[in-house]
Motif scaffolding. Structure first.
Motif, PDB file in Angstrom:
ATOM      1  N   ALA A   1       0.721   3.865  -3.053  1.00 11.55           N
ATOM      2  CA  ALA A   1       0.248   5.215  -2.757  1.00 11.55           C
ATOM      3  C   ALA A   1       1.262   6.263  -3.194  1.00 11.55           C
ATOM      4  CB  ALA A   1      -0.039   5.355  -1.257  1.00 11.55           C
TER       5      ALA A   1
ATOM      6  N   LEU B   1      -4.974  -4.224  -4.766  1.00  7.57           N
ATOM      7  CA  LEU B   1      -4.415  -2.979  -4.234  1.00  7.57           C
ATOM      8  C   LEU B   1      -3.950  -2.026  -5.329  1.00  7.57           C
ATOM      9  CD1 LEU B   1      -2.284  -4.237  -1.192  1.00  7.57           C
ATOM     10  CD2 LEU B   1      -4.470  -3.013  -1.129  1.00  7.57           C
TER      11      LEU B   1
ATOM     12  N   ARG C   1       0.836  -1.215   0.000  1.00  5.85           N
ATOM     13  CA  ARG C   1       0.000   0.000   0.000  1.00  5.85           C
ATOM     14  C   ARG C   1       0.862   1.253   0.000  1.00  5.85           C
ATOM     15  NH1 ARG C   1      -2.650  -2.965   4.106  1.00  5.85           N
ATOM     16  NH2 ARG C   1      -4.590  -3.938   3.356  1.00  5.85           N
TER      17      ARG C   1
END
Length: 336
Positions: A143, A175, A139
Protein backbone atom coordinates in the motif's frame (compact mmCIF):
# COMPACT_ATOMS: atom_id res chain seq x y z
CA UNK A 1 31.57 11.35 18.04
CA UNK A 2 28.01 10.08 18.21
CA UNK A 3 26.47 9.20 14.89
CA UNK A 4 23.32 11.01 13.94
CA UNK A 5 20.40 9.75 11.92
CA UNK A 6 20.18 10.88 8.34
CA UNK A 7 18.10 9.62 5.43
CA UNK A 8 20.00 10.21 2.19
CA UNK A 9 18.04 11.22 -0.86
CA UNK A 10 17.95 8.59 -3.57
CA UNK A 11 20.18 9.50 -6.54
CA UNK A 12 18.94 10.01 -10.10
CA UNK A 13 18.01 6.76 -11.76
CA UNK A 14 16.45 5.25 -8.64
CA UNK A 15 13.30 4.46 -10.59
CA UNK A 16 15.11 2.57 -13.35
CA UNK A 17 13.30 -0.68 -14.18
CA UNK A 18 14.44 -3.95 -12.67
CA UNK A 19 15.70 -6.72 -14.93
CA UNK A 20 14.52 -10.30 -14.60
CA UNK A 21 16.39 -12.37 -17.15
CA UNK A 22 18.72 -15.33 -17.47
CA UNK A 23 21.65 -13.00 -18.19
CA UNK A 24 20.76 -10.48 -15.46
CA UNK A 25 22.10 -11.87 -12.16
CA UNK A 26 21.28 -10.03 -8.93
CA UNK A 27 23.41 -9.36 -5.86
CA UNK A 28 21.71 -10.56 -2.67
CA UNK A 29 21.42 -8.49 0.50
CA UNK A 30 24.46 -9.55 2.53
CA UNK A 31 24.31 -8.23 6.07
CA UNK A 32 27.57 -6.51 6.90
CA UNK A 33 28.95 -6.76 3.36
CA UNK A 34 26.70 -5.47 0.54
CA UNK A 35 27.47 -1.83 1.24
CA UNK A 36 27.94 0.78 -1.49
CA UNK A 37 31.59 -0.09 -2.29
CA UNK A 38 30.82 -3.80 -2.59
CA UNK A 39 27.73 -3.14 -4.73
CA UNK A 40 29.72 -0.91 -7.07
CA UNK A 41 32.37 -3.63 -7.34
CA UNK A 42 29.76 -6.25 -8.24
CA UNK A 43 28.13 -3.90 -10.75
CA UNK A 44 31.52 -3.44 -12.42
CA UNK A 45 31.54 -7.19 -13.05
CA UNK A 46 27.97 -7.29 -14.30
CA UNK A 47 25.47 -7.41 -11.44
CA UNK A 48 22.21 -6.25 -13.03
CA UNK A 49 20.42 -5.33 -9.80
CA UNK A 50 21.71 -4.98 -6.24
CA UNK A 51 19.87 -5.18 -2.94
CA UNK A 52 20.94 -3.24 0.12
CA UNK A 53 21.87 -4.80 3.41
CA UNK A 54 18.84 -5.45 5.61
CA UNK A 55 17.45 -2.16 6.91
CA UNK A 56 15.36 -2.11 10.06
CA UNK A 57 11.92 -0.58 9.51
CA UNK A 58 11.84 0.45 13.17
CA UNK A 59 15.30 1.92 12.80
CA UNK A 60 14.01 4.22 10.07
CA UNK A 61 10.82 5.13 11.90
CA UNK A 62 12.62 5.88 15.16
CA UNK A 63 15.59 7.49 13.41
CA UNK A 64 18.19 5.09 14.72
CA UNK A 65 21.77 6.37 14.20
CA UNK A 66 23.56 4.54 11.43
CA UNK A 67 20.42 3.27 9.71
CA UNK A 68 20.65 5.84 6.93
CA UNK A 69 24.24 4.85 6.16
CA UNK A 70 22.96 1.56 4.76
CA UNK A 71 21.05 3.52 2.10
CA UNK A 72 23.93 5.52 0.64
CA UNK A 73 23.93 5.21 -3.13
CA UNK A 74 25.03 6.82 -6.39
CA UNK A 75 23.62 7.11 -9.93
CA UNK A 76 25.93 4.25 -10.91
CA UNK A 77 24.37 2.08 -8.20
CA UNK A 78 21.00 1.76 -9.91
CA UNK A 79 18.59 0.09 -10.02
CA UNK A 80 18.77 -0.50 -6.28
CA UNK A 81 16.31 -2.46 -4.15
CA UNK A 82 16.03 -1.54 -0.46
CA UNK A 83 15.48 -4.57 1.75
CA UNK A 84 13.50 -3.86 4.91
CA UNK A 85 12.88 -6.18 7.81
CA UNK A 86 10.38 -5.96 10.60
CA UNK A 87 7.33 -7.64 12.05
CA UNK A 88 5.00 -4.70 12.60
CA UNK A 89 2.81 -3.60 9.66
CA UNK A 90 2.59 0.00 10.83
CA UNK A 91 6.35 0.44 11.06
CA UNK A 92 6.90 -1.24 7.70
CA UNK A 93 4.33 0.97 6.00
CA UNK A 94 5.78 4.10 7.58
CA UNK A 95 9.32 3.12 6.59
CA UNK A 96 8.35 2.59 2.96
CA UNK A 97 6.46 5.89 2.92
CA UNK A 98 9.52 7.78 4.15
CA UNK A 99 11.75 6.04 1.63
CA UNK A 100 9.38 6.79 -1.24
CA UNK A 101 9.41 10.45 -0.20
CA UNK A 102 13.23 10.35 -0.35
CA UNK A 103 13.09 8.98 -3.90
CA UNK A 104 13.64 5.24 -3.42
CA UNK A 105 11.53 3.17 -5.77
CA UNK A 106 12.02 -0.57 -5.15
CA UNK A 107 11.66 -2.55 -1.94
CA UNK A 108 12.17 -6.08 -0.70
CA UNK A 109 10.54 -7.68 2.32
CA UNK A 110 12.73 -10.11 4.20
CA UNK A 111 10.70 -13.16 5.21
CA UNK A 112 13.66 -15.49 5.02
CA UNK A 113 16.36 -14.41 7.49
CA UNK A 114 16.78 -17.14 10.11
CA UNK A 115 19.24 -15.26 12.35
CA UNK A 116 17.90 -15.57 15.92
CA UNK A 117 18.13 -11.85 16.77
CA UNK A 118 15.99 -11.04 13.73
CA UNK A 119 13.45 -13.79 14.40
CA UNK A 120 13.11 -12.74 18.05
CA UNK A 121 11.69 -9.46 16.74
CA UNK A 122 8.99 -11.38 14.88
CA UNK A 123 10.75 -10.49 11.63
CA UNK A 124 12.52 -12.41 8.88
CA UNK A 125 11.66 -16.10 8.76
CA UNK A 126 9.53 -15.74 11.91
CA UNK A 127 6.82 -14.38 9.62
CA UNK A 128 6.63 -17.76 7.90
CA UNK A 129 5.09 -19.17 11.06
CA UNK A 130 2.39 -16.49 11.26
CA UNK A 131 0.68 -16.13 7.90
CA UNK A 132 -1.86 -13.56 9.09
CA UNK A 133 0.88 -11.22 10.29
CA UNK A 134 3.01 -11.92 7.22
CA UNK A 135 0.15 -10.90 4.95
CA UNK A 136 -0.61 -7.83 7.07
CA UNK A 137 3.01 -6.75 6.75
CA UNK A 138 2.85 -7.36 3.00
CA UNK A 139 -0.32 -5.29 2.61
CA UNK A 140 1.22 -2.38 4.52
CA UNK A 141 4.35 -2.37 2.34
CA UNK A 142 2.51 -2.70 -0.94
CA UNK A 143 0.00 0.00 0.00
CA UNK A 144 2.86 2.39 0.78
CA UNK A 145 4.95 1.51 -2.27
CA UNK A 146 2.34 0.63 -4.93
CA UNK A 147 1.69 -2.80 -6.45
CA UNK A 148 4.62 -4.26 -8.33
CA UNK A 149 7.26 -2.32 -6.41
CA UNK A 150 7.75 -4.74 -3.53
CA UNK A 151 9.38 -8.17 -3.64
CA UNK A 152 9.47 -10.82 -0.95
CA UNK A 153 12.38 -13.03 0.10
CA UNK A 154 11.06 -16.41 1.23
CA UNK A 155 12.13 -19.77 2.56
CA UNK A 156 10.17 -23.00 2.37
CA UNK A 157 8.73 -22.61 5.86
CA UNK A 158 9.72 -22.65 9.53
CA UNK A 159 10.68 -26.36 9.32
CA UNK A 160 9.93 -29.48 7.30
CA UNK A 161 6.73 -30.08 9.26
CA UNK A 162 5.41 -26.62 8.39
CA UNK A 163 5.99 -25.87 4.70
CA UNK A 164 4.13 -22.70 3.70
CA UNK A 165 4.79 -22.74 -0.05
CA UNK A 166 3.24 -22.41 -2.54
CA UNK A 167 0.23 -21.06 -0.61
CA UNK A 168 1.98 -18.04 0.92
CA UNK A 169 3.70 -17.18 -2.34
CA UNK A 170 0.42 -17.23 -4.25
CA UNK A 171 -1.23 -15.03 -1.61
CA UNK A 172 1.60 -12.53 -1.92
CA UNK A 173 1.21 -12.53 -5.69
CA UNK A 174 -2.51 -11.82 -5.30
CA UNK A 175 -1.73 -8.90 -2.98
CA UNK A 176 0.41 -7.20 -5.64
CA UNK A 177 3.95 -8.47 -5.09
CA UNK A 178 6.21 -7.54 -8.00
CA UNK A 179 8.51 -10.55 -7.67
CA UNK A 180 9.54 -13.26 -5.23
CA UNK A 181 12.91 -14.69 -4.23
CA UNK A 182 13.12 -18.23 -2.91
CA UNK A 183 15.95 -19.68 -0.86
CA UNK A 184 14.73 -23.28 -0.83
CA UNK A 185 15.65 -24.27 2.69
CA UNK A 186 13.58 -24.07 5.87
CA UNK A 187 14.33 -21.53 8.55
CA UNK A 188 15.48 -24.33 10.86
CA UNK A 189 18.02 -25.49 8.27
CA UNK A 190 19.74 -22.13 8.14
CA UNK A 191 22.42 -22.77 5.53
CA UNK A 192 22.79 -26.46 6.37
CA UNK A 193 22.03 -29.32 4.06
CA UNK A 194 21.35 -28.72 0.38
CA UNK A 195 19.08 -26.19 -1.27
CA UNK A 196 15.99 -27.84 -2.76
CA UNK A 197 16.09 -26.51 -6.30
CA UNK A 198 13.11 -28.70 -7.21
CA UNK A 199 11.03 -26.48 -4.91
CA UNK A 200 12.06 -23.49 -7.02
CA UNK A 201 10.95 -25.29 -10.16
CA UNK A 202 7.58 -26.20 -8.64
CA UNK A 203 6.96 -22.64 -7.52
CA UNK A 204 8.06 -21.13 -10.83
CA UNK A 205 5.37 -23.19 -12.58
CA UNK A 206 2.66 -21.68 -10.34
CA UNK A 207 3.62 -18.01 -10.49
CA UNK A 208 2.88 -15.36 -13.09
CA UNK A 209 5.33 -12.88 -11.54
CA UNK A 210 9.16 -13.22 -11.71
CA UNK A 211 10.85 -15.67 -9.38
CA UNK A 212 14.50 -15.25 -8.38
CA UNK A 213 16.41 -18.36 -7.38
CA UNK A 214 18.83 -18.36 -4.45
CA UNK A 215 20.67 -21.01 -2.46
CA UNK A 216 23.90 -22.94 -3.14
CA UNK A 217 24.91 -20.66 -6.03
CA UNK A 218 28.61 -20.75 -5.21
CA UNK A 219 29.87 -20.07 -8.73
CA UNK A 220 28.58 -19.12 -12.17
CA UNK A 221 28.24 -22.75 -13.22
CA UNK A 222 25.86 -23.28 -10.30
CA UNK A 223 23.85 -20.22 -11.31
CA UNK A 224 23.38 -21.23 -14.93
CA UNK A 225 22.63 -24.83 -13.96
CA UNK A 226 20.01 -23.61 -11.50
CA UNK A 227 18.31 -21.57 -14.22
CA UNK A 228 18.26 -24.58 -16.54
CA UNK A 229 16.86 -26.92 -13.88
CA UNK A 230 14.28 -24.63 -12.30
CA UNK A 231 12.95 -22.26 -14.94
CA UNK A 232 13.49 -19.35 -12.55
CA UNK A 233 13.43 -15.85 -14.04
CA UNK A 234 16.92 -14.98 -12.76
CA UNK A 235 19.39 -15.89 -10.02
CA UNK A 236 20.52 -14.00 -6.96
CA UNK A 237 24.12 -14.59 -5.86
CA UNK A 238 24.94 -14.39 -2.15
CA UNK A 239 27.85 -16.52 -0.95
CA UNK A 240 29.05 -16.88 -4.54
CA UNK A 241 29.46 -13.11 -4.80
CA UNK A 242 30.96 -12.80 -1.34
CA UNK A 243 33.75 -15.19 -2.32
CA UNK A 244 34.15 -13.87 -5.86
CA UNK A 245 32.51 -10.62 -7.03
CA UNK A 246 33.63 -11.52 -10.57
CA UNK A 247 31.00 -14.30 -10.52
CA UNK A 248 28.73 -11.89 -12.37
CA UNK A 249 31.15 -11.59 -15.28
CA UNK A 250 31.52 -15.36 -15.39
CA UNK A 251 27.75 -15.74 -15.35
CA UNK A 252 27.39 -13.38 -18.30
CA UNK A 253 30.07 -15.25 -20.23
CA UNK A 254 28.34 -18.58 -19.71
CA UNK A 255 25.03 -17.14 -20.83
CA UNK A 256 26.73 -15.98 -24.05
CA UNK A 257 28.17 -19.45 -24.57
CA UNK A 258 31.70 -18.32 -23.80
CA UNK A 259 34.28 -20.03 -21.63
CA UNK A 260 35.01 -18.45 -18.28
CA UNK A 261 38.72 -17.91 -17.66
CA UNK A 262 40.03 -19.12 -14.34
CA UNK A 263 40.96 -16.37 -11.91
CA UNK A 264 44.70 -15.79 -11.62
CA UNK A 265 46.81 -13.68 -9.34
CA UNK A 266 46.78 -10.69 -11.69
CA UNK A 267 43.00 -10.58 -12.02
CA UNK A 268 42.54 -11.05 -8.28
CA UNK A 269 44.98 -8.25 -7.50
CA UNK A 270 43.10 -5.96 -9.88
CA UNK A 271 39.77 -6.83 -8.29
CA UNK A 272 41.04 -6.28 -4.76
CA UNK A 273 42.67 -3.02 -5.79
CA UNK A 274 39.37 -1.79 -7.21
CA UNK A 275 37.53 -2.78 -4.03
CA UNK A 276 40.08 -0.97 -1.87
CA UNK A 277 39.73 2.20 -3.97
CA UNK A 278 35.94 2.07 -3.76
CA UNK A 279 36.03 1.49 -0.01
CA UNK A 280 38.39 4.39 0.59
CA UNK A 281 36.26 6.67 -1.56
CA UNK A 282 32.77 5.75 -0.39
CA UNK A 283 33.04 4.29 3.12
CA UNK A 284 33.83 6.41 6.14
CA UNK A 285 35.62 5.37 9.33
CA UNK A 286 37.73 2.38 10.20
CA UNK A 287 34.94 -0.09 9.56
CA UNK A 288 35.77 -0.27 5.86
CA UNK A 289 39.35 -1.30 6.65
CA UNK A 290 38.25 -3.97 9.13
CA UNK A 291 35.80 -5.32 6.56
CA UNK A 292 38.48 -5.45 3.87
CA UNK A 293 40.76 -7.41 6.18
CA UNK A 294 38.09 -10.13 6.34
CA UNK A 295 37.17 -10.08 2.65
CA UNK A 296 40.62 -10.31 1.06
CA UNK A 297 41.35 -13.85 2.37
CA UNK A 298 38.03 -14.99 0.86
CA UNK A 299 39.04 -13.63 -2.54
CA UNK A 300 42.45 -15.33 -2.59
CA UNK A 301 41.56 -18.49 -0.67
CA UNK A 302 42.90 -20.77 -3.41
CA UNK A 303 46.33 -19.13 -3.62
CA UNK A 304 49.28 -20.30 -1.54
CA UNK A 305 50.24 -18.28 1.52
CA UNK A 306 46.70 -17.24 2.49
CA UNK A 307 47.15 -18.15 6.15
CA UNK A 308 50.19 -15.91 6.50
CA UNK A 309 48.39 -13.11 4.64
CA UNK A 310 45.37 -13.39 6.94
CA UNK A 311 47.59 -13.11 10.00
CA UNK A 312 49.32 -10.04 8.60
CA UNK A 313 46.05 -8.39 7.61
CA UNK A 314 44.79 -8.77 11.16
CA UNK A 315 47.64 -6.52 12.27
CA UNK A 316 46.98 -3.81 9.66
CA UNK A 317 45.78 -0.57 11.21
CA UNK A 318 45.67 1.64 8.12
CA UNK A 319 45.28 1.39 4.35
CA UNK A 320 48.99 1.79 3.69
CA UNK A 321 49.78 -1.30 5.76
CA UNK A 322 47.08 -3.25 3.95
CA UNK A 323 48.41 -2.25 0.53
CA UNK A 324 51.94 -3.24 1.60
CA UNK A 325 50.67 -6.64 2.73
CA UNK A 326 48.93 -7.14 -0.61
CA UNK A 327 51.98 -6.09 -2.60
CA UNK A 328 54.14 -8.55 -0.70
CA UNK A 329 51.61 -11.36 -1.06
CA UNK A 330 51.05 -10.96 -4.78
CA UNK A 331 54.73 -10.38 -5.41
CA UNK A 332 55.60 -13.58 -3.59
CA UNK A 333 53.65 -16.76 -2.92
CA UNK A 334 50.38 -15.34 -4.21
CA UNK A 335 51.82 -14.74 -7.67
CA UNK A 336 52.71 -18.39 -8.32
Amino acid sequence: MRRRFFLPTAPPGAGAPLRFARDAPWLAPLAGYSDLPFRLLCRHYGAAVCVTEMVSAKGLVYRSPGTGELLQSLPGDQPLVVQLFGGEPEALGAAVTSLRAAGYAWFDCNMGCSVPKVMRQGAGAALLGDEARALACARARIAAAAPGRVGFKLRLGPDREHIVLPDLALRLEDLGAGWLTLHPRTARQGFGGSADWEAIARLAERLSIPLLASGDLLNAEDGVRCLEQTGASAVMYARGALHDPAVFAAHGALCRGERTPAADAASLRAMIGRHVRLAREHAAGDGALWKMRSLVPRYVRFLPGVRVLRQRLCRCTDWQELEAALDEFFGGAGAH
